[in-house]
Scaffold this motif. Structure first.
Motif, PDB file in Angstrom:
ATOM      1  N   SER A  20      44.215  41.666  38.941  1.00 55.49           N
ATOM      2  CA  SER A  20      43.322  41.636  40.106  1.00 55.49           C
ATOM      3  C   SER A  20      41.979  42.284  39.776  1.00 55.49           C
ATOM      4  O   SER A  20      40.923  41.846  40.254  1.00 55.49           O
ATOM      5  CB  SER A  20      43.980  42.349  41.289  1.00 55.49           C
ATOM      6  OG  SER A  20      44.163  43.730  41.003  1.00 55.49           O
ATOM      7  N   TYR A  21      42.033  43.331  38.938  1.00 56.92           N
ATOM      8  CA  TYR A  21      40.797  44.022  38.534  1.00 56.92           C
ATOM      9  C   TYR A  21      39.910  43.087  37.713  1.00 56.92           C
ATOM     10  O   TYR A  21      38.688  42.997  37.948  1.00 56.92           O
ATOM     11  CB  TYR A  21      41.160  45.268  37.734  1.00 56.92           C
ATOM     12  CG  TYR A  21      39.990  45.998  37.118  1.00 56.92           C
ATOM     13  CD1 TYR A  21      39.108  46.728  37.913  1.00 56.92           C
ATOM     14  CD2 TYR A  21      39.770  45.972  35.743  1.00 56.92           C
ATOM     15  CE1 TYR A  21      38.034  47.409  37.349  1.00 56.92           C
ATOM     16  CE2 TYR A  21      38.712  46.645  35.174  1.00 56.92           C
ATOM     17  CZ  TYR A  21      37.841  47.360  35.977  1.00 56.92           C
ATOM     18  OH  TYR A  21      36.780  48.025  35.412  1.00 56.92           O
TER      19      TYR A  21
ATOM     20  N   MET B  68      40.043  39.746  37.657  1.00 65.80           N
ATOM     21  CA  MET B  68      39.620  38.600  38.488  1.00 65.80           C
ATOM     22  C   MET B  68      38.464  38.965  39.408  1.00 65.80           C
ATOM     23  O   MET B  68      37.640  38.110  39.760  1.00 65.80           O
ATOM     24  CB  MET B  68      40.810  38.110  39.303  1.00 65.80           C
ATOM     25  CG  MET B  68      41.863  37.376  38.480  1.00 65.80           C
ATOM     26  SD  MET B  68      43.305  36.904  39.465  1.00 65.80           S
ATOM     27  CE  MET B  68      42.565  35.738  40.611  1.00 65.80           C
ATOM     28  N   SER B  69      38.398  40.226  39.810  1.00 72.42           N
ATOM     29  CA  SER B  69      37.305  40.651  40.692  1.00 72.42           C
ATOM     30  C   SER B  69      36.033  40.994  39.911  1.00 72.42           C
ATOM     31  O   SER B  69      35.060  41.471  40.498  1.00 72.42           O
ATOM     32  CB  SER B  69      37.743  41.848  41.530  1.00 72.42           C
ATOM     33  OG  SER B  69      37.998  42.975  40.691  1.00 72.42           O
ATOM     34  N   GLY B  70      36.071  40.775  38.582  1.00 71.84           N
ATOM     35  CA  GLY B  70      34.889  41.018  37.762  1.00 71.84           C
ATOM     36  C   GLY B  70      34.866  42.359  37.080  1.00 71.84           C
ATOM     37  O   GLY B  70      33.833  42.762  36.524  1.00 71.84           O
ATOM     38  N   GLY B  71      35.969  43.087  37.101  1.00 72.73           N
ATOM     39  CA  GLY B  71      36.025  44.399  36.469  1.00 72.73           C
ATOM     40  C   GLY B  71      35.956  44.314  34.954  1.00 72.73           C
ATOM     41  O   GLY B  71      36.378  43.324  34.345  1.00 72.73           O
TER      42      GLY B  71
END
Length: 289
Positions: free
Chosen positions: A17-18, A20-23
């Motif tokens: 998730s990190y 995928m959110s651009g992290g």
């Protein structure tokens, strides 16, 4: 098996998730080694400070138990009930004298030797023999025997559950240790306050990794390990409760078959033999036993 699946999902979904959110995983990977050194080192140190060597060693084997599960399977419960059936039947039909050789030297006993996995558990064997020995000493009050058994079980359970409590204490401490690592990172950042914003941003991000790792390890890994270990220990404790149930029932004058049927009711549902399965197991015991 489920524990491994859970760990894979934990890492996959959290870090997935990190990303995928651009992290940027580079920041975490760069900071993780020294942050883990601070958090893990402080965690191990506090664990050693707060626990005896016995608990530390038991915690290590407890972690293996988390993945292996309870050591007692359905067949082991049938064996235990069969063993108790033979002992109580011998005592009732042949008298105390016939039982003495078995409880005084269980390693050479023809009854105990039929159930090798049971005899490998020293507490189970001692618990059975000590209780039967009390019965042979004409201690006729069932309540006295039951009280003595209860005290033995409480002592054993208290010692067995200690590693789970130690792991839970470590889990409770990890978020605070993560903050310690993060504060050190902030101190380091403040010492380089004259650096350009992009460098300061990376240093602050690295410091926050410490807080993240402390919380992540506490609630994602160590806490669930402690909970699972406690659950396993509680389930394994029912094995000894069966011994108590059968021997107390026998002390109240019940026939051997009735006593083991009372004990069958204490077997965990997932491993509990049916009435017919227990009947078949008892019928399969040779007459000479």
């Amino acid at each position: 098996m489920f524990q491994i699946i859970g760990i894979v999902l934990l890492f996959g979904l959290v870090f997935g998730s990190y990303i995928m959110s651009g992290g940027n995983m580079g920041v975490i990977l760069h900071a993780a080694p020294h942050e883990m050194m601070a958090i893990g080192g402080a965690g191990v140190a506090s664990f050693l400070i707060s626990n005896s060597m016995t608990v530390v060693k038991a915690s290590g084997s407890g972690l293996a138990k988390v993945f292996a599960g309870p050591k007692w399977k359905a067949s082991d419960y049938r064996d235990l009930l069969s063993l108790l059936f033979l002992l109580t039947k011998t005592m009732k039909s042949k008298g105390v004298i016939a039982l003495e050789s078995h409880i005084e030297n269980p390693k050479d006993s023809s009854i105990f030797s039929r159930f090798p996995k049971v005899t490998k558990d020293h507490f189970a064997v001692d618990f059975i023999c000590d209780t039967l020995r009390m019965m042979t000493m004409n201690l006729e009050d069932p309540h006295q025997v039951e009280d003595a058994m209860e005290k033995q079980l409480e002592k054993h359970h208290h010692e067995s559950i200690a590693p789970a409590g130690a792991l839970q204490s470590l889990a409770d401490a990890l978020p605070a240790l993560g903050i310690v690592a993060a504060v050190l990172g902030v101190i380091k950042t403040m010492g380089a306050i004259t650096e350009p914003p992009e460098i300061l941003g990376e240093m602050i991000g690295g410091a926050l990794v410490g807080t993240f790792l402390g919380v992540f390890l506490a609630y994602g890994l160590v806490g669930p390990f402690a909970t699972r270990l406690k659950e396993i220990i509680e389930e394994e404790a029912s094995y000894y409760r069966i011994i108590q149930s059968v021997l107390v029932a026998h002390l109240h004058g019940n026939a051997a078959q009735i006593s083991v049927e009372i004990g069958r009711g204490s077997v965990p549902s997932g491993a509990q033999p049916s009435f017919l399965e227990l009947e078949e197991a008892l019928s399969a015991i040779p007459n000479e036993a």
